[in-house]
Write an enzyme that holds these catalytic residues in place. Structure first.
Site, PDB file in Angstrom:
ATOM      1  N   HIS A  78       0.830  -1.201   0.000  1.00  0.00           N
ATOM      2  CA  HIS A  78       0.000   0.000   0.000  1.00  0.00           C
ATOM      3  C   HIS A  78       0.867   1.255   0.000  1.00  0.00           C
ATOM      4  O   HIS A  78       1.957   1.267   0.569  1.00  0.00           O
ATOM      5  CB  HIS A  78      -0.954   0.012   1.200  1.00  0.00           C
ATOM      6  CG  HIS A  78      -0.299   0.060   2.540  1.00  0.00           C
ATOM      7  ND1 HIS A  78      -0.002   1.239   3.186  1.00  0.00           N
ATOM      8  CD2 HIS A  78       0.123  -0.929   3.376  1.00  0.00           C
ATOM      9  CE1 HIS A  78       0.562   0.972   4.365  1.00  0.00           C
ATOM     10  NE2 HIS A  78       0.656  -0.336   4.503  1.00  0.00           N
ATOM     11  N   ASP A  80      -0.378   4.454   0.939  1.00  0.00           N
ATOM     12  CA  ASP A  80      -0.728   5.478   1.929  1.00  0.00           C
ATOM     13  C   ASP A  80       0.118   5.308   3.180  1.00  0.00           C
ATOM     14  O   ASP A  80       0.683   4.226   3.424  1.00  0.00           O
ATOM     15  CB  ASP A  80      -2.212   5.413   2.279  1.00  0.00           C
ATOM     16  CG  ASP A  80      -2.591   4.173   3.069  1.00  0.00           C
ATOM     17  OD1 ASP A  80      -2.213   3.059   2.636  1.00  0.00           O
ATOM     18  OD2 ASP A  80      -3.255   4.295   4.113  1.00  0.00           O
ATOM     19  N   ASP A 141       6.451   1.944   6.030  1.00  0.00           N
ATOM     20  CA  ASP A 141       5.165   1.249   6.032  1.00  0.00           C
ATOM     21  C   ASP A 141       4.211   2.029   5.146  1.00  0.00           C
ATOM     22  O   ASP A 141       3.578   2.979   5.589  1.00  0.00           O
ATOM     23  CB  ASP A 141       4.640   1.157   7.468  1.00  0.00           C
ATOM     24  CG  ASP A 141       3.315   0.461   7.597  1.00  0.00           C
ATOM     25  OD1 ASP A 141       2.884  -0.182   6.627  1.00  0.00           O
ATOM     26  OD2 ASP A 141       2.684   0.574   8.669  1.00  0.00           O
ATOM     27  N   GLU A 175      -4.796   1.598   3.150  1.00  0.00           N
ATOM     28  CA  GLU A 175      -4.654   0.425   4.021  1.00  0.00           C
ATOM     29  C   GLU A 175      -4.575   0.834   5.480  1.00  0.00           C
ATOM     30  O   GLU A 175      -5.102   0.136   6.354  1.00  0.00           O
ATOM     31  CB  GLU A 175      -3.404  -0.371   3.628  1.00  0.00           C
ATOM     32  CG  GLU A 175      -3.255  -1.717   4.310  1.00  0.00           C
ATOM     33  CD  GLU A 175      -2.500  -1.670   5.653  1.00  0.00           C
ATOM     34  OE1 GLU A 175      -2.441  -2.711   6.341  1.00  0.00           O
ATOM     35  OE2 GLU A 175      -1.966  -0.583   5.994  1.00  0.00           O
ATOM     36  N   GLU A 176      -3.947   1.957   5.759  1.00  0.00           N
ATOM     37  CA  GLU A 176      -3.723   2.371   7.139  1.00  0.00           C
ATOM     38  C   GLU A 176      -5.022   2.731   7.869  1.00  0.00           C
ATOM     39  O   GLU A 176      -5.044   2.784   9.096  1.00  0.00           O
ATOM     40  CB  GLU A 176      -2.759   3.564   7.193  1.00  0.00           C
ATOM     41  CG  GLU A 176      -1.342   3.245   6.740  1.00  0.00           C
ATOM     42  CD  GLU A 176      -0.596   2.340   7.709  1.00  0.00           C
ATOM     43  OE1 GLU A 176      -1.182   1.930   8.727  1.00  0.00           O
ATOM     44  OE2 GLU A 176       0.579   2.043   7.432  1.00  0.00           O
ATOM     45  N   ASP A 198       4.403  -6.282   3.756  1.00  0.00           N
ATOM     46  CA  ASP A 198       3.968  -5.228   4.687  1.00  0.00           C
ATOM     47  C   ASP A 198       4.340  -5.540   6.129  1.00  0.00           C
ATOM     48  O   ASP A 198       3.812  -4.941   7.057  1.00  0.00           O
ATOM     49  CB  ASP A 198       2.444  -5.053   4.553  1.00  0.00           C
ATOM     50  CG  ASP A 198       1.928  -3.770   5.179  1.00  0.00           C
ATOM     51  OD1 ASP A 198       2.740  -2.854   5.412  1.00  0.00           O
ATOM     52  OD2 ASP A 198       0.723  -3.684   5.453  1.00  0.00           O
ATOM     53  N   HIS A 379       4.812   4.322  12.113  1.00  0.00           N
ATOM     54  CA  HIS A 379       3.793   5.319  12.493  1.00  0.00           C
ATOM     55  C   HIS A 379       4.314   6.400  13.425  1.00  0.00           C
ATOM     56  O   HIS A 379       3.524   7.055  14.111  1.00  0.00           O
ATOM     57  CB  HIS A 379       2.558   4.654  13.130  1.00  0.00           C
ATOM     58  CG  HIS A 379       1.850   3.677  12.262  1.00  0.00           C
ATOM     59  ND1 HIS A 379       0.634   3.102  12.608  1.00  0.00           N
ATOM     60  CD2 HIS A 379       2.167   3.159  11.050  1.00  0.00           C
ATOM     61  CE1 HIS A 379       0.244   2.275  11.652  1.00  0.00           C
ATOM     62  NE2 HIS A 379       1.162   2.294  10.698  1.00  0.00           N
TER      63      HIS A 379
END
Length: 409
Positions: A78, A80, A141, A175-176, A198, A379
């Site tokens: 992903h 995003d 990520d 996805e997040e 991932d 994150h």
């Protein structure tokens, strides 16, 4: 492989943060900036059937180069990044030949990435690390996964002596925020199975994940002058606090590990006349998961009896544990394990304490275990990734393609 690092560094400087409160797909317009670039790059490296739909889902094909009948397999990542921490103006830093000591991310703000706190750093002494500058997340990520997949496809295009079947790749938005698979066209993708790139540290191989749900508790109150409030005021803030006090205090992310589930309150706001709590529910065990949802219902009913119908609860299931969909086709995990071992990576098979697109895709008919992308501390400002782990991820992708063509009859 020489393009892997500059490719990754370019991707992370493009802000693609998703927005859980948006109703569009992708949830933010800026995700198109990277999506459109990826489409051009896929054409440039020689991929076929490159497409992007109205929701920014990207797909492409590497045609088979063998006469043998081989299942179509896929790789997915992903583009995003998490809304948990800012992704604007990412300035990645490259630390070559890491000396095993503290890394000063930002001298002006005294932000330090230290192995005394992040012990995993010890295993990367002598390697090349990519870090943040201490003011943003990095975006490994899952832009690392995208860079690895594209680099692996480019390698296979340039090395036709490596025989493989048809390979499909896909890059997804959002996805997040749990929507990465919501508009994924499994039929169009056409793979028998796939792997999401991932995961975190090198060697991770995962085919179990949380069962997941979100919950919102809304509380209505009545505001009365505090001097004359007895038996009249209904303080929504106080009821919200009482609700939280009835949750198990140790069943939270910071106190749980492995297959232990939790409640995670991630947003609360309120005043006397209205309060709102948002939380997520996670558990690998389906029975425990259902019990957690029932506990929220029980607490709501208990407080309704005490205060009246001032409290409402809404629970929405998000995704389920992919384990039940992977076990019947376990050879796809075994191929990934063998691929890792053959390129010198020790597999670390463990449950995901989270979710990936693969968990939803598995229930949509596309079995999809998760493989490491190589990063740590996702994150947040302490996110980093070793270049050597990314290189191994590329090797694993290539080897999976090769093994599938050799082993599957």
């Amino acid at each position: 492989m020489e393009k892997l690092l500059p490719r990754f560094l370019e991707y992370v400087t493009i802000d693609t943060q998703s927005d859980p409160y948006s109703k569009t797909t992708p949830s933010t317009e800026k995700q198109w900036d990277l999506a459109k670039k990826l489409v051009l790059e896929l054409h440039q490296i020689g991929m076929q059937e490159v497409s992007i739909d109205e929701n920014a889902y990207i797909m492409a094909t590497l045609p088979s180069n063998t006469d043998k009948k081989v299942p179509i397999i896929g790789f997915i990542s992903h583009f995003d990044t998490s809304p948990d921490f800012t992704a604007k103006n990412v300035k990645p830093q490259v630390v070559k030949n890491y000396d095993g000591k503290d890394i000063m991310l930002n001298k002006g703000k005294n932000i330090v990435l230290s192995p005394d706190y992040f012990e995993d750093l010890h295993q990367y002494k002598g390697q090349t690390l990519i870090t943040t500058d201490g003011t943003t997340l990095l975006g490994a990520d899952d832009k690392a996964g995208i860079a690895e997949i594209i680099t692996a496809m480019e390698y296979l295009v340039q090395h036709p002596e490596i025989k493989h079947g048809e390979i499909r790749i896909a890059f997804t938005p959002d996805e997040e925020i749990g929507r990465g698979a919501h508009k994924f066209d499994v039929k169009k993708f056409g793979a028998a199975w796939a792997y999401t790139m991932d995961g975190s540290q090198m060697g991770e191989l995962e085919f179990e994940n949380f069962n997941a749900a979100s919950a919102k508790i809304q509380i209505e109150g009545k505001s009365v002058h505090p001097g004359y409030a007895k038996n009249k005021m209904v303080n929504a803030i106080g009821i919200a606090n009482e609700f939280l006090g009835l949750l198990p205090s140790r069943e939270v992310p910071e106190c749980t590990t492995d297959r232990e589930g939790f409640f995670h309150v991630h947003r609360i706001k309120g005043e006397i006349e209205k309060a709102e709590i948002e939380l997520i529910i996670r558990d690998h065990d389906e029975g425990h998961f259902e019990a957690r949802k029932q506990l929220l219902q029980d607490i709501t009913e208990k407080l309704q009896k005490k205060y009246g119908d001032y409290i409402t609860l809404r629970i929405e299931d998000q995704y389920r544990n992919m384990h039940e969909k992977i076990v019947p086709v376990f050879h796809i995990v075994e191929i990934a394990q063998e691929a890792m071992e053959s390129v010198g990576v020790e597999p670390i098979v463990k449950p995901i304490r989270g979710g990936t697109d693969g968990s939803q895709l598995s229930f949509m008919g596309l079995p999809c275990p998760n493989i490491f992308a190589g990063g740590h501390n996702f994150h947040g400002k302490y996110e980093y990734i070793p270049l050597e782990s990314m290189q191994k991820a590329v090797e694993v992708i290539v080897k999976i393609c090769e093994l599938t063509a050799v082993q599957i009859k």
